[in-house]
Every structure is written in C-alpha cells, then in structure tokens.
Design a protein around this motif. Structure first.
Motif, mmCIF file in Angstrom:
data_model
loop_
_atom_site.group_PDB
_atom_site.id
_atom_site.type_symbol
_atom_site.label_atom_id
_atom_site.label_comp_id
_atom_site.label_asym_id
_atom_site.label_seq_id
_atom_site.Cartn_x
_atom_site.Cartn_y
_atom_site.Cartn_z
ATOM 1 N N UNK A 88 7.543 -5.913 13.467
ATOM 2 C CA UNK A 88 7.278 -7.337 13.687
ATOM 3 C C UNK A 88 5.815 -7.687 13.389
ATOM 4 N N UNK A 89 5.019 -6.685 13.054
ATOM 5 C CA UNK A 89 3.622 -6.930 12.722
ATOM 6 C C UNK A 89 3.499 -7.478 11.300
ATOM 7 N N UNK A 90 2.375 -8.110 11.026
ATOM 8 C CA UNK A 90 2.122 -8.626 9.684
ATOM 9 C C UNK A 90 1.974 -7.460 8.715
ATOM 10 N N UNK A 91 2.561 -7.586 7.532
ATOM 11 C CA UNK A 91 2.519 -6.519 6.544
ATOM 12 C C UNK A 91 1.964 -7.065 5.227
ATOM 13 N N UNK A 92 1.458 -6.158 4.408
ATOM 14 C CA UNK A 92 0.930 -6.550 3.099
ATOM 15 C C UNK A 92 2.063 -6.550 2.084
ATOM 16 N N UNK A 93 2.291 -7.692 1.469
ATOM 17 C CA UNK A 93 3.377 -7.823 0.501
ATOM 18 C C UNK A 93 2.823 -7.696 -0.925
ATOM 19 N N UNK A 94 3.699 -7.390 -1.904
ATOM 20 C CA UNK A 94 5.162 -7.387 -1.801
ATOM 21 C C UNK A 94 5.699 -6.114 -1.161
ATOM 22 N N UNK A 95 6.880 -6.264 -0.533
ATOM 23 C CA UNK A 95 7.599 -5.121 0.000
ATOM 24 C C UNK A 95 8.590 -4.629 -1.043
ATOM 25 N N UNK A 96 8.856 -3.340 -1.029
ATOM 26 C CA UNK A 96 9.767 -2.756 -2.012
ATOM 27 C C UNK A 96 10.723 -1.778 -1.342
ATOM 28 N N UNK A 97 11.861 -1.602 -1.989
ATOM 29 C CA UNK A 97 12.836 -0.571 -1.602
ATOM 30 C C UNK A 97 13.155 0.223 -2.861
ATOM 31 N N UNK A 98 12.821 1.514 -2.856
ATOM 32 C CA UNK A 98 13.054 2.341 -4.037
ATOM 33 C C UNK A 98 12.376 1.809 -5.276
ATOM 34 N N UNK A 150 0.810 -1.216 0.000
ATOM 35 C CA UNK A 150 0.000 0.000 0.000
ATOM 36 C C UNK A 150 0.845 1.269 0.000
ATOM 37 N N UNK A 151 2.178 1.085 -0.099
ATOM 38 C CA UNK A 151 3.069 2.240 -0.113
ATOM 39 C C UNK A 151 3.403 2.796 1.249
ATOM 40 N N UNK A 152 3.017 2.069 2.300
ATOM 41 C CA UNK A 152 3.287 2.532 3.652
ATOM 42 C C UNK A 152 4.632 2.013 4.127
ATOM 43 N N UNK A 153 5.415 2.879 4.779
ATOM 44 C CA UNK A 153 6.725 2.477 5.291
ATOM 45 C C UNK A 153 6.566 1.487 6.433
ATOM 46 N N UNK A 154 7.273 0.347 6.310
ATOM 47 C CA UNK A 154 7.223 -0.688 7.337
ATOM 48 C C UNK A 154 8.588 -0.966 7.949
ATOM 49 N N UNK A 155 9.594 -0.229 7.492
ATOM 50 C CA UNK A 155 10.927 -0.432 8.037
ATOM 51 C C UNK A 155 11.919 0.500 7.378
ATOM 52 N N UNK A 156 13.170 0.436 7.859
ATOM 53 C CA UNK A 156 14.232 1.300 7.369
ATOM 54 C C UNK A 156 15.461 0.467 7.017
ATOM 55 N N UNK A 157 16.045 0.744 5.872
ATOM 56 C CA UNK A 157 17.315 0.127 5.503
ATOM 57 C C UNK A 157 18.421 0.691 6.402
ATOM 58 N N UNK A 158 19.229 -0.202 6.978
ATOM 59 C CA UNK A 158 20.343 0.261 7.809
ATOM 60 C C UNK A 158 21.698 -0.135 7.235
ATOM 61 N N UNK A 159 21.716 -1.043 6.260
ATOM 62 C CA UNK A 159 22.957 -1.434 5.598
ATOM 63 C C UNK A 159 22.625 -1.991 4.228
ATOM 64 N N UNK A 160 23.498 -1.721 3.242
ATOM 65 C CA UNK A 160 23.279 -2.213 1.880
ATOM 66 C C UNK A 160 24.614 -2.404 1.190
ATOM 67 N N UNK A 161 24.708 -3.442 0.352
ATOM 68 C CA UNK A 161 25.935 -3.703 -0.404
ATOM 69 C C UNK A 161 25.579 -4.482 -1.659
ATOM 70 N N UNK A 162 26.354 -4.269 -2.715
ATOM 71 C CA UNK A 162 26.171 -5.028 -3.954
ATOM 72 C C UNK A 162 26.747 -6.423 -3.795
ATOM 73 N N UNK A 163 26.080 -7.418 -4.391
ATOM 74 C CA UNK A 163 26.608 -8.781 -4.308
ATOM 75 C C UNK A 163 27.531 -9.106 -5.485
ATOM 76 N N UNK A 164 27.767 -8.131 -6.372
ATOM 77 C CA UNK A 164 28.661 -8.350 -7.499
ATOM 78 C C UNK A 164 28.017 -9.052 -8.674
ATOM 79 N N UNK A 165 26.736 -9.438 -8.534
ATOM 80 C CA UNK A 165 26.026 -10.157 -9.601
ATOM 81 C C UNK A 165 24.723 -9.463 -9.975
ATOM 82 N N UNK A 166 24.683 -8.153 -9.831
ATOM 83 C CA UNK A 166 23.510 -7.402 -10.246
ATOM 84 C C UNK A 166 22.401 -7.336 -9.231
#
Length: 349
Positions: free
Chosen positions: A313-323, A287-303
């Motif tokens: 910890x509550x149930x959320x409506x998926x799919x979840x997205x980042x950007x 639904x476009x509602x924020x359910x969390x915050x990214x605290x670390x990110x890194x490329x895995x070298x494979x795209x």
C-alpha cells in the motif's frame, strides 16, 4: 475417467492439465455480453463437513459466522493459521442441518482436509472430499432466466444458495450474472445438455477472467500461509465476520483490521501478451524491486493478460512490470471497506 469427464470430451472439451480445460476455437469468446457462456470449473472442488458437531467444529475454524449459513446465505469464508495467514478461502454452504459443503480451489482440498483432521478427532464430524460432484459455471445476462427455464430452479442472488436435485446453485459477484452449479455427475450431465442448447461452452479460463474482473481471488496451494484474508480484500467481499467469537487466527485478523495494520492489498491490472505469469510471480517497480505478487492471471482473449496481485500500500516508483511487461492498473469493482456478512445475509446479497 468419470462419466462427467467423458461427457465433456465427447462435446469438444480438451483437458490441458488437471486445472485447465478448453473448447478449442470457441475459447476466444471471453465476453458474455452477447451470449451466455457455460464452463466446467475443474479448478474448484467441494469438501463436505458433516456430523452432529459440524457447526460447532467449523465455528472455531473459519472466519464465517456459522449461524448465518442457514441454507440460504452461502458465506464466503477463510481458514487461517494461528498467525492469521490463510490456508484456504472459499464459500461455505449448509446443505442440511448437520452437513456443510465448502467450495474451494481444488489444489487445497487435501491440504485443508489434512489440516482440519488434526482437530476433527475431538468432534463428532467427518471430512469427506466430494469427488462425485461436478462444478459448472454459467455467465451472462440470461443466466438466471436459463436456470429457471432449463433447470426449473429459482436463480439465487449473490452469495446465496438454492437447492437443485442432489446439489445446489450459487451466485458469485461480477458485472454479469455468474451462477455456480455443484451437482452429482449424472445431474451435471443432464444440466449441461439442457443449458448447452442456449449457451456457448468455454474453458474455465474464461470463468477465471471474470473472477479477476470481479476482484475475487481464490487461494491455491503454492500461496498457502502467505497472506492475511484482508490482503485478498476478503473483508470487502463479506468474507470475514468481526462480530463472531474466537476462531483460529481471529486475534491477528481482528487486530490488523482495527489497528489499520494491513500493509498489502489486492489490486487489479493488465498487460500486453499471452503468457500467464505463475502464482507468486513478482510485480516489480521501476528500480526492479518486488512490490507485490501475482495471485491470479487469465487471458482476455484479445492479446492481453489480466491479473490480480497482492501489492504494497506504500507509494511505489512506476512503471510497474510483470515478467518485463508494463502493467496498467484497472479499478476494482468494489470499495476497499468492510462489508459485514451479517448485512449481506439479511439483505439477500
């Protein structure tokens, strides 16, 4: 420019910014299963806490039990506000009777030093940024053997420390052995030259990827005063002693644990793409509602990008997205249950 920085540049390193360093085409080597990897961990720094009252001072400030930091066990720990929100997390090690080093994210070194200085005036203690130390990371099955063969030192077990010259060797958790070397610049140059004969130099983003896979998040300055230690799963990594006396924030941290009031938890995931989200970026539900915050990110070298995010910890409506990118959840490598540092210290990691 320090001799250490000049040495890295002479050997192919490219400083992207003050927190990121790369080694060109070799950067795609995100796996250390075939060859051990060697990385300059420029996103880490060391704060020294020294003086006759150093132990007593730290005992009242940190979630670690100071008597456990005995020169063998190097305790994961956190520093909090009175409301239990983290100002920093890191690894605390005793280098001699009245001297401790705290390994933490470099962006927090000065903010934490300034915060602690307000209380240090009442103790015989000095807070000193150890700018003369370099931090190196060694990843791979052969890592412990390389330390023994190339550096003539015994490799420690997880969350333990071993003295090496004027510095120390540490070991962090992960599915592959991950060793951290904190050494004076001249010793770091010698260690790099010895280890580089049998390793592949990579940027510190590869180390950060393995931190994410280990479920290990390090607070950085933009995230200060936002999360309880448990929201970083810090008690599941042995980073909170619930058996010690009072420290700043202890009442809130303990109450959240014993009353089951931790409503957010660190989770691991990945998505397709090559753009790293900034710390604090939202994880949104269907639904476009924020359910969390990214605290670390890194490329895995494979795209793909792998992340750690503090999620409800509550149930959320998926799919979840980042950007706008669909997020796939991955398992954490440890159970979400309390792991007492007292047990870690006696079991040798």
């Amino acid at each position: 420019m320090s001799d250490w920085t000049a040495h890295l540049e002479q050997h192919g390193a490219r400083l992207v910014d003050e927190r990121h360093i790369e080694f060109g085409a070799q950067e795609s080597a995100a796996s250390a299963r075939q060859q051990s990897l060697l990385a300059p961990l420029i996103h880490f720094a060391v704060l020294e806490i020294a003086g006759a009252d150093a132990e007593r001072f730290l005992q009242g400030q940190t979630s670690a039990q100071l008597k456990l930091a005995d020169g063998n066990f190097a305790a994961p720990t956190s520093f909090c506000t009175a409301k239990g929100r983290m100002l920093a997390n890191g690894q605390l090690l005793r280098v001699d009777e009245a001297r401790f080093w705290l390994l933490l994210d470099a962006s927090l070194l000065e903010p934490l030093r300034s915060h602690l200085a307000k209380f240090a005036v009442f103790y015989k203690v000095e807070l000193t940024p150890r700018d003369d130390l370099a931090v190196l990371g060694l990843i791979g099955h052969d890592g412990p053997a390389l330390v023994e063969r190339r550096l003539d030192a015994t490799a420690p077990t997880t969350w333990q420390q071993i003295a090496l010259g004027g510095g120390v060797v540490l070991r962090h958790p992960g599915d592959l052995p991950r060793l951290v070397l904190c050494l004076p610049h001249d010793e770091a140059i010698g260690a790099w030259q010895n280890l580089a004969r049998e390793t592949l130099p990579v940027g510190n983003g590869v180390w950060q990827l393995h931190d994410i896979r280990a479920g290990l998040a390090w607070l950085e300055v933009s995230l200060q005063d936002s999360y309880l230690p448990q929201m970083f799963n810090w008690e599941a990594l042995g980073g909170i002693s619930f058996k010690k006396g009072c420290y700043t924030g202890q009442e809130v941290v303990a109450r959240a644990h014993f009353r089951g009031q931790v409503k957010k938890r660190l989770a691991r995931g990945r998505f397709e793409g090559d753009t790293l989200p900034e710390p604090g970026s939202a994880v949104s539900d269907a639904d476009g509602k924020s359910r969390g915050d990214v605290v670390a990110a890194a490329s895995d070298g494979d795209g793909r990008v792998e992340i750690l995010a503090v999620m409800t910890t509550r149930e959320v409506s998926e799919p979840l997205t980042v950007g706008g990118q669909r997020l796939e959840w991955l398992e954490l490598p440890y159970p979400l249950e309390r792991l007492d540092p007292e047990m870690l210290a006696t079991s040798g990691g």
